[in-house]
Motif scaffolding. Structure first.
Motif, mmCIF file in Angstrom:
data_model
loop_
_atom_site.group_PDB
_atom_site.id
_atom_site.type_symbol
_atom_site.label_atom_id
_atom_site.label_comp_id
_atom_site.label_asym_id
_atom_site.label_seq_id
_atom_site.Cartn_x
_atom_site.Cartn_y
_atom_site.Cartn_z
ATOM 1 N N TYR A 213 1.932 93.573 63.927
ATOM 2 C CA TYR A 213 3.281 93.050 63.741
ATOM 3 C C TYR A 213 3.880 92.619 65.081
ATOM 4 O O TYR A 213 4.477 91.535 65.180
ATOM 5 C CB TYR A 213 4.174 94.106 63.090
ATOM 6 C CG TYR A 213 5.630 93.705 63.033
ATOM 7 C CD1 TYR A 213 6.034 92.612 62.266
ATOM 8 C CD2 TYR A 213 6.595 94.390 63.769
ATOM 9 C CE1 TYR A 213 7.367 92.215 62.221
ATOM 10 C CE2 TYR A 213 7.928 94.007 63.723
ATOM 11 C CZ TYR A 213 8.304 92.924 62.949
ATOM 12 O OH TYR A 213 9.622 92.529 62.919
ATOM 13 N N MET B 18 -3.130 92.274 58.638
ATOM 14 C CA MET B 18 -2.088 93.224 58.262
ATOM 15 C C MET B 18 -2.217 93.588 56.787
ATOM 16 O O MET B 18 -2.122 94.770 56.413
ATOM 17 C CB MET B 18 -0.699 92.634 58.533
ATOM 18 C CG MET B 18 -0.347 92.465 59.999
ATOM 19 S SD MET B 18 1.336 91.818 60.247
ATOM 20 C CE MET B 18 2.331 93.253 59.787
ATOM 21 N N ASP C 113 -1.339 102.796 60.032
ATOM 22 C CA ASP C 113 0.028 102.302 60.196
ATOM 23 C C ASP C 113 0.257 101.849 61.635
ATOM 24 O O ASP C 113 0.949 100.845 61.876
ATOM 25 C CB ASP C 113 1.029 103.400 59.824
ATOM 26 C CG ASP C 113 2.459 102.934 59.976
ATOM 27 O OD1 ASP C 113 2.863 101.980 59.274
ATOM 28 O OD2 ASP C 113 3.185 103.501 60.830
ATOM 29 N N ALA D 215 5.397 89.107 57.560
ATOM 30 C CA ALA D 215 4.935 90.144 58.488
ATOM 31 C C ALA D 215 5.914 91.308 58.535
ATOM 32 O O ALA D 215 5.506 92.478 58.544
ATOM 33 C CB ALA D 215 4.746 89.555 59.889
ATOM 34 N N LEU D 216 7.200 91.003 58.538
ATOM 35 C CA LEU D 216 8.224 92.048 58.541
ATOM 36 C C LEU D 216 8.137 92.884 57.263
ATOM 37 O O LEU D 216 8.224 94.111 57.306
ATOM 38 C CB LEU D 216 9.611 91.414 58.662
ATOM 39 C CG LEU D 216 10.814 92.365 58.670
ATOM 40 C CD1 LEU D 216 10.761 93.284 59.890
ATOM 41 C CD2 LEU D 216 12.123 91.585 58.653
ATOM 42 N N TRP E 244 4.994 88.896 66.186
ATOM 43 C CA TRP E 244 6.312 88.642 66.764
ATOM 44 C C TRP E 244 6.168 87.883 68.079
ATOM 45 O O TRP E 244 6.886 86.915 68.343
ATOM 46 C CB TRP E 244 6.997 89.988 66.990
ATOM 47 C CG TRP E 244 8.489 89.920 67.076
ATOM 48 C CD1 TRP E 244 9.277 88.812 67.060
ATOM 49 C CD2 TRP E 244 9.376 91.032 67.216
ATOM 50 N NE1 TRP E 244 10.601 89.157 67.174
ATOM 51 C CE2 TRP E 244 10.686 90.507 67.268
ATOM 52 C CE3 TRP E 244 9.189 92.403 67.300
ATOM 53 C CZ2 TRP E 244 11.806 91.333 67.416
ATOM 54 C CZ3 TRP E 244 10.307 93.210 67.439
ATOM 55 C CH2 TRP E 244 11.593 92.679 67.486
ATOM 56 N N ILE F 8 -1.138 98.445 61.902
ATOM 57 C CA ILE F 8 -0.228 97.476 61.265
ATOM 58 C C ILE F 8 0.898 97.115 62.230
ATOM 59 O O ILE F 8 1.246 95.930 62.391
ATOM 60 C CB ILE F 8 0.356 98.046 59.956
ATOM 61 C CG1 ILE F 8 -0.744 98.209 58.901
ATOM 62 C CG2 ILE F 8 1.463 97.128 59.406
ATOM 63 C CD1 ILE F 8 -0.303 98.974 57.665
ATOM 64 N N ASN F 9 1.463 98.119 62.887
ATOM 65 C CA ASN F 9 2.547 97.877 63.847
ATOM 66 C C ASN F 9 2.063 97.032 65.027
ATOM 67 O O ASN F 9 2.788 96.147 65.513
ATOM 68 C CB ASN F 9 3.109 99.200 64.354
ATOM 69 C CG ASN F 9 3.843 99.969 63.278
ATOM 70 O OD1 ASN F 9 4.287 99.392 62.283
ATOM 71 N ND2 ASN F 9 3.958 101.271 63.449
ATOM 72 N N GLU G 292 5.119 95.156 57.414
ATOM 73 C CA GLU G 292 5.372 96.283 58.316
ATOM 74 C C GLU G 292 6.240 97.329 57.634
ATOM 75 O O GLU G 292 5.993 98.535 57.764
ATOM 76 C CB GLU G 292 6.034 95.766 59.600
ATOM 77 C CG GLU G 292 6.029 96.737 60.751
ATOM 78 C CD GLU G 292 7.265 97.620 60.792
ATOM 79 O OE1 GLU G 292 7.223 98.698 61.430
ATOM 80 O OE2 GLU G 292 8.274 97.224 60.173
ATOM 81 N N HIS G 293 7.243 96.898 56.873
ATOM 82 C CA HIS G 293 8.104 97.819 56.129
ATOM 83 C C HIS G 293 7.309 98.565 55.054
ATOM 84 O O HIS G 293 7.516 99.771 54.850
ATOM 85 C CB HIS G 293 9.255 97.045 55.478
ATOM 86 C CG HIS G 293 10.327 96.660 56.459
ATOM 87 N ND1 HIS G 293 11.387 95.850 56.123
ATOM 88 C CD2 HIS G 293 10.495 96.964 57.757
ATOM 89 C CE1 HIS G 293 12.165 95.677 57.175
ATOM 90 N NE2 HIS G 293 11.628 96.345 58.179
ATOM 91 N N GLY H 199 4.099 99.215 55.118
ATOM 92 C CA GLY H 199 3.256 100.188 55.821
ATOM 93 C C GLY H 199 4.019 101.442 56.194
ATOM 94 O O GLY H 199 3.527 102.565 56.015
ATOM 95 N N ASP H 200 5.241 101.261 56.700
ATOM 96 C CA ASP H 200 6.077 102.415 57.058
ATOM 97 C C ASP H 200 6.413 103.253 55.830
ATOM 98 O O ASP H 200 6.405 104.485 55.875
ATOM 99 C CB ASP H 200 7.375 101.942 57.728
ATOM 100 C CG ASP H 200 7.148 101.473 59.161
ATOM 101 O OD1 ASP H 200 6.075 101.768 59.718
ATOM 102 O OD2 ASP H 200 8.043 100.806 59.711
#
Length: 323
Positions: free
Chosen positions: A182, A144, A175, A216-217, A186, A178-179, A220-221, A223-224
């Motif tokens: 993620y 990631m 992206d 990881a969260l 999870w 990345i998701n 992900e944020h 990346g967004d």
């Protein structure tokens, strides 16, 4: 209620220690003198005693999703929910047209380890083929991180010439990856929580499990947020001064991010403190520039950078709290 049966550790010889086993447990497993028992150490350092040596088998956990009257977003949400909650056989049922078939195939391909094994006009079956031995939490986090760095670098290399359609497409694909990672993270962590025997595969303590999910969260944020910046700056005609200033702030954000992630992996608390200080400095400068600029796209992008600094701060704070 779990019964706690304390046992005294007895010194045996010069280098070994022994404990006695409950007689009822011995009888339940038909054990006797000379039989072998097996000890397994999990990620928390706990030992599990078993009467036979077996490979951990993943039991089939099916779920049926009636998608006849669902739109593509609802199908995607339900599929992701099933995936991260450990359902390893997902059955899509209903009268399925060609469009729905295509949508389901796209959704299944979006989730790592999920493959379609059967399809007809009334049913599509997807199976999770993930082998937990093939993954480590640290490896997923590093993958990631590598993608987030690639997005940063793609934007930096595109700022001077302008963010065009090709750049947008490339960053959206990164992206998406990345998701995907993620959701895999999870899934792995939730599986570990629901079945502690998987700790032996993942080799992770409960504390590390929480930390890994948090990082990881945050990734992900970030990346967004990077994707949103490219969408804001898409085809914008900026002055030379605006390009120079934005590139400077964005590059500093990248440096703070890269050093923070390095500090996380090396548990470098002093480096984390330094990144928090640099974050505050950049945050103050971005706030001032946001108020002064007349370019709405630049202002929105600076606001997004401030949000990214917040996500990055979450990682730095985690390092400090674990010191």
């Amino acid at each position: 209620m779990v019964e706690i049966d304390p046992r005294k550790v007895i010194k045996f010889g010069t280098s070994s220690f022994v404990i006695s086993l409950p007689n009822n447990w011995i009888k339940d497993h038909n054990l006797g003198k000379g039989d072998l028992v097996y000890l397994t150490k999990n990620g928390n350092g706990e030992l599990t005693l078993s009467a036979d040596k077996k490979e951990r088998k993943i039991e089939e956990k099916p779920i049926s999703l009636d998608i006849a009257n669902l739109d593509v977003l609802d199908i995607k949400r339900k599929t992701i929910h099933a995936y991260v909650n450990g359902y390893n056989r997902i059955i899509f049922s209903g009268e399925l047209n060609k469009r729905q078939h295509k949508e389901i195939k796209n959704i299944v391909s979006y989730l790592i380890g999920l493959e379609i094994i059967k399809q007809s006009s009334k049913e599509i079956v997807a199976k999770d083929i993930i082998n937990f031995k093939d993954f480590s939490i640290e490896d997923v986090l590093r993958r990631m991180d590598n993608l987030v760095r690639a997005v940063f670098e793609e934007i930096i290399s595109s700022i001077d010439k302008g963010i065009n359609n090709e750049t947008i497409k490339e960053i959206k694909n990164m992206d998406k990856d990345i998701n995907r990672l993620y959701f895999l993270m999870w899934k792995l962590l939730r599986t570990d929580v629901n079945d502690q025997t998987f700790s032996d595969y993942l080799k992770i303590t409960n504390l590390d499990l929480i930390d890994s999910w948090w990082v990881a969260l945050s990734l992900e944020h970030i990346g967004d947020g990077l994707k949103r910046i490219t969408e804001i700056m898409h085809n914008e005609n900026l002055t030379k001064e605006e390009v120079t200033q934005f590139k400077n702030y964005f590059s500093r954000m990248y440096e703070i991010y890269a050093e923070t992630i390095k500090a996380y992996h090396t548990k470098d608390v002093e480096k984390a403190y330094e990144m928090q200080r640099r974050r505050r400095e950049l945050l103050s400068q971005l706030s001032q520039k946001t108020l002064k600029t007349s370019n709405s796209s630049i202002a929105k992008s600076y606001q997004e950078l401030k949000i990214l600094l917040g996500a990055n701060h979450s990682i730095a704070r985690l390092i400090v709290l674990n010191a």
